[in-house]
Write an enzyme that holds these catalytic residues in place. Structure first.
Site, PDB file in Angstrom:
ATOM      1  N   CYS A 118       3.287 -12.584   3.571  1.00 34.21           N
ATOM      2  CA  CYS A 118       2.260 -13.606   3.894  1.00 34.21           C
ATOM      3  C   CYS A 118       2.688 -14.996   3.318  1.00 34.21           C
ATOM      4  O   CYS A 118       3.501 -15.476   4.316  1.00 34.21           O
ATOM      5  CB  CYS A 118       1.182 -13.149   2.928  1.00 34.21           C
ATOM      6  SG  CYS A 118      -0.334 -14.362   3.890  1.00 34.21           S
ATOM      7  N   HIS A 205      -0.331  -7.956   4.776  1.00 36.57           N
ATOM      8  CA  HIS A 205      -0.062  -7.611   3.381  1.00 36.57           C
ATOM      9  C   HIS A 205       0.194  -5.881   3.597  1.00 36.57           C
ATOM     10  O   HIS A 205      -0.981  -5.255   3.304  1.00 36.57           O
ATOM     11  CB  HIS A 205      -1.362  -7.689   2.822  1.00 36.57           C
ATOM     12  CG  HIS A 205      -1.599  -9.164   2.614  1.00 36.57           C
ATOM     13  ND1 HIS A 205      -0.951  -9.742   1.405  1.00 36.57           N
ATOM     14  CD2 HIS A 205      -2.070 -10.544   3.104  1.00 36.57           C
ATOM     15  CE1 HIS A 205      -1.102 -10.960   1.412  1.00 36.57           C
ATOM     16  NE2 HIS A 205      -1.917 -11.606   2.269  1.00 36.57           N
ATOM     17  N   GLU A 207       0.836  -4.204   0.886  1.00 35.98           N
ATOM     18  CA  GLU A 207       0.458  -4.067  -0.390  1.00 35.98           C
ATOM     19  C   GLU A 207      -0.934  -3.723  -0.561  1.00 35.98           C
ATOM     20  O   GLU A 207      -1.559  -3.258  -1.608  1.00 35.98           O
ATOM     21  CB  GLU A 207       0.941  -4.981  -1.322  1.00 35.98           C
ATOM     22  CG  GLU A 207       0.399  -6.404  -1.422  1.00 35.98           C
ATOM     23  CD  GLU A 207       0.934  -7.192  -0.431  1.00 35.98           C
ATOM     24  OE1 GLU A 207       1.125  -6.918   0.618  1.00 35.98           O
ATOM     25  OE2 GLU A 207       0.421  -8.340  -0.556  1.00 35.98           O
TER      26      GLU A 207
END
Ligand SMILES: *[C@@H]1O[C@H](CO)[C@@H](O)[C@H](O)[C@H]1NC(C)=O
Ligand SMILES: *[C@@H]1O[C@H](CO)[C@@H](O)[C@H](O)[C@H]1NC(C)=O
Length: 257
Positions: A118, A205, A207
């Site tokens: 990002c 993202h 994660e």
């Protein structure tokens, strides 16, 4: 010093932000969240016999906002740059320094790999000459199925990369020496790899899980960042399946190769 051998993958996470309080409380800070993601990727590689069973992951966070950077590059296999609520294009000293660090690392970092997520993707774009700014189309938010280019299909495996998005800034072009890997209707330049295979980046993202994203959406809808319409539309699909584990496995494969 961390032992230099291929029984360990050593990732220095350059921490560029702090999760909002409800995310930090329930899921931990970015080093914890990224370690969990990469550990899942490592387990996936092991279950597919694509890596030795004894390989371990080391991930340490360095808060670059506080000017904390890895001391000795030989201690690390990869530098990973996290997301942030800051703007990658801002003329702010810690951000300028990070951009210069990325440029220097690419020139001098020998075998070291770089991974940008990002804000990290945008910092890498900026470091190699792409313009970065706020999107005229506003936020890209939540579960998104990005389309993989031919090169992206080989790199990320599959035809799409399903990932959570949380950004309104974008990278205007793929810099010279990089190849586009993924696109979405909102943001064309979703993922890229350098042609020397030292740097890879993703606008989304990997994660962030559905539960993490729900906290972000609730928080930023309550504080007026997201409209009720955007929030509701995002919440409807927030628990759709993601390719995060596959993406994490491919990131490790990239670091390890
Ligand atoms: C990158 O994004 C911009 C803006 O959406 C687009 O015009 C450009 O074609 C994209 N670059 C590539 C290589 O697709
Ligand atoms: C809302 O919260 C986010 C995340 O902490 C923050 O970056 C943003 O500035 C806040 N917006 C407003 C309008 O308070």
């Amino acid at each position: 010093m961390v032992p230099q051998s291929r029984s360990v993958i050593r990732v220095a996470l350059l921490v560029c932000g702090t999760p909002i309080p409800p995310v930090a409380e329930a899921f931990g800070g970015y080093p914890v969240i990224f370690r969990q993601l990469l550990q899942q990727g490592l387990d996936e590689l092991k279950s597919q016999d694509r890596i030795n069973q004894d390989v371990e992951l080391i991930l340490e966070g360095f808060d670059v906002r506080e000017d904390s950077y890895p001391e000795d590059l030989h201690d690390w296999d990869a530098i990973m740059i996290s997301g942030s609520a800051s703007n990658a294009y801002d003329d702010i000293s810690w951000i300028n320094k990070l951009v210069e660090y990325v440029q220097k690392l690419h020139k001098e970092g020998e075998g070291l790999k770089m991974v940008g997520i990002c804000f990290g993707h945008q910092i890498i774009g900026r470091a190699f000459g792409a313009k970065v700014s706020k999107s005229p189309d506003g936020w890209e938010l939540g579960w998104t199925s990005t389309d993989l280019t031919k090169e992206g299909q080989a790199f990320w495996k599959g035809t799409v990369m399903r990932i959570q998005e949380l950004h309104q800034d974008f990278v205007h072009s793929i810099p010279d020496g990089f190849t586009l890997l993924a696109t979405s209707p909102h943001t064309t330049n979703q993922s890229m790899v350098s042609n020397d295979h030292r740097i890879v980046s993703i606008q989304g993202h990997p994660e962030f899980t559905g539960p993490i994203m729900k906290e972000f959406i609730k928080f930023r809808t309550a504080n007026g960042t997201f409209s009720k319409e955007l929030s509701e539309a995002s919440m409807k699909v927030i628990d759709n399946p993601l390719d995060s584990v596959k993406v994490a496995a491919q990131i490790l494969q990239f670091i390890f190769a």
